[in-house]
Design a protein around this motif. Structure first.
Motif, mmCIF file in Angstrom:
data_model
loop_
_atom_site.group_PDB
_atom_site.id
_atom_site.type_symbol
_atom_site.label_atom_id
_atom_site.label_comp_id
_atom_site.label_asym_id
_atom_site.label_seq_id
_atom_site.Cartn_x
_atom_site.Cartn_y
_atom_site.Cartn_z
ATOM 1 N N GLU A 31 0.841 -1.195 0.000
ATOM 2 C CA GLU A 31 0.000 0.000 0.000
ATOM 3 C C GLU A 31 0.875 1.244 0.000
ATOM 4 O O GLU A 31 2.044 1.204 0.396
ATOM 5 N N GLU A 87 0.914 5.490 1.231
ATOM 6 C CA GLU A 87 0.324 6.367 2.241
ATOM 7 C C GLU A 87 0.753 7.802 1.962
ATOM 8 O O GLU A 87 1.916 8.064 1.636
ATOM 9 N N GLY A 92 -2.778 11.304 5.044
ATOM 10 C CA GLY A 92 -2.872 9.953 5.583
ATOM 11 C C GLY A 92 -3.623 8.958 4.725
ATOM 12 O O GLY A 92 -3.775 7.800 5.116
ATOM 13 N N ARG A 102 -4.580 6.137 2.189
ATOM 14 C CA ARG A 102 -3.857 4.947 1.743
ATOM 15 C C ARG A 102 -4.515 4.388 0.499
ATOM 16 O O ARG A 102 -5.715 4.579 0.280
ATOM 17 N N CYS A 143 -0.190 12.546 -3.921
ATOM 18 C CA CYS A 143 -1.524 12.097 -3.532
ATOM 19 C C CYS A 143 -2.570 12.698 -4.464
ATOM 20 O O CYS A 143 -2.597 13.916 -4.696
ATOM 21 N N ALA A 176 3.566 2.433 2.455
ATOM 22 C CA ALA A 176 2.979 2.432 3.804
ATOM 23 C C ALA A 176 3.849 1.614 4.747
ATOM 24 O O ALA A 176 3.401 0.678 5.415
#
Length: 251
Positions: free
Chosen positions: A123, A125, A130, A132, A151, A161
């Motif tokens: 994963e 992050e 935060g 995921r 992101c 992650a």
């Protein structure tokens, strides 16, 4: 080895696993003679949150390394399968792993019994919000030409992650690991140098509560003096034999 098998057969076993359990699956360790950091000391920067956040070049290299990470082609080996067998026999309370490869779950171990101290490479992050998501989705963006993907929700910095050096550990995860160690009857330290804390300190937690300590590792560790049994034989051979001995005694 027979004595350790008897202890395992009593149940309430907790295993702490390190990189050494996955080397037979083709995933190199970090500190051994042929370890990743031994061969390339600069690679340690990829595991440092300070360098990762501050240096775009470190992030770009990290994403390229993730594209070819050996975890993608690795399959569980005999040691992973042995712990899954121990779980199915009702003798295992938990596996606390320092590894990020997910091979314990792929071997058939109940995911609810796996405590991933250092997170998972499967994963991503966001360091800002935060969020995921699947690593596969982000790696597809890297392959499409994004050298340092951000992101999609907030534009923040992404990383795997996993817990890097200097990064705060998940306290819920750490508490679960400490509680499992505190209440086990036998504590197995498998393929770990026991030099990285707080993971290494779990040996002391278990020992102070009266658990039998069995260390399976090819080299000395700082916690060998607490061991009730030290085993230096190949993990992929000795662990399945121990589990077979323990489960056979129950039938």
């Amino acid at each position: 080895m027979n004595v350790a098998g008897e202890w395992i057969g009593l149940g309430k076993v907790v295993a702490l696993t390190g990189a050494g359990i996955s080397t037979d699956s083709g995933i190199p360790d970090f500190r051994g003679p042929n370890g990743v950091w031994t061969r390339d000391p600069e690679a340690m920067k990829l595991s440092s949150i300070e360098h990762y956040v501050a240096d775009p070049e470190v992030r770009r290299r990290a994403w390229q390394e993730r594209l070819t990470h050996p975890a993608w082609g690795a399959v569980p080996n005999a040691a992973h399968r042995a712990l899954a067998d121990l779980d199915r026999a009702g003798l295992l309370d938990a596996v606390i792993t320092q590894n990020i490869d997910g091979l314990h779950q792929r071997a058939g171990l109940d995911p609810a019994r796996v405590i991933e101290l250092h997170g998972t490479i499967h994963e991503t992050e966001c360091l800002q919000c935060g969020a995921r998501g699947p690593m596969d989705d982000t790696l597809a963006r890297v392959r499409s030409g994004e050298p340092d993907p951000t992101c999609l929700g907030c534009g923040g910095m992404l990383k795997s992650a996993t817990i890097s050096f200097g990064q705060q550990m998940n306290m819920t995860t750490l508490t679960a690991a400490a509680e499992a160690s505190m209440y086990c009857r036998t504590f197995l330290a498998i393929g770990t140098s026991l030099t990285v804390h707080p993971a290494a300190g779990l040996v002391s937690v278990a020992s102070k509560q009266g658990a039998r300590i069995v260390i399976l590792n090819d080299a000395e560790t700082p916690y060998d003096h607490l061991a009730d049994e030290l085993i230096r034989e190949p993990i992929g051979e000795v662990l399945p034999a121990l589990v077979e001995s323990a489960t056979a005694a129950r039938t």
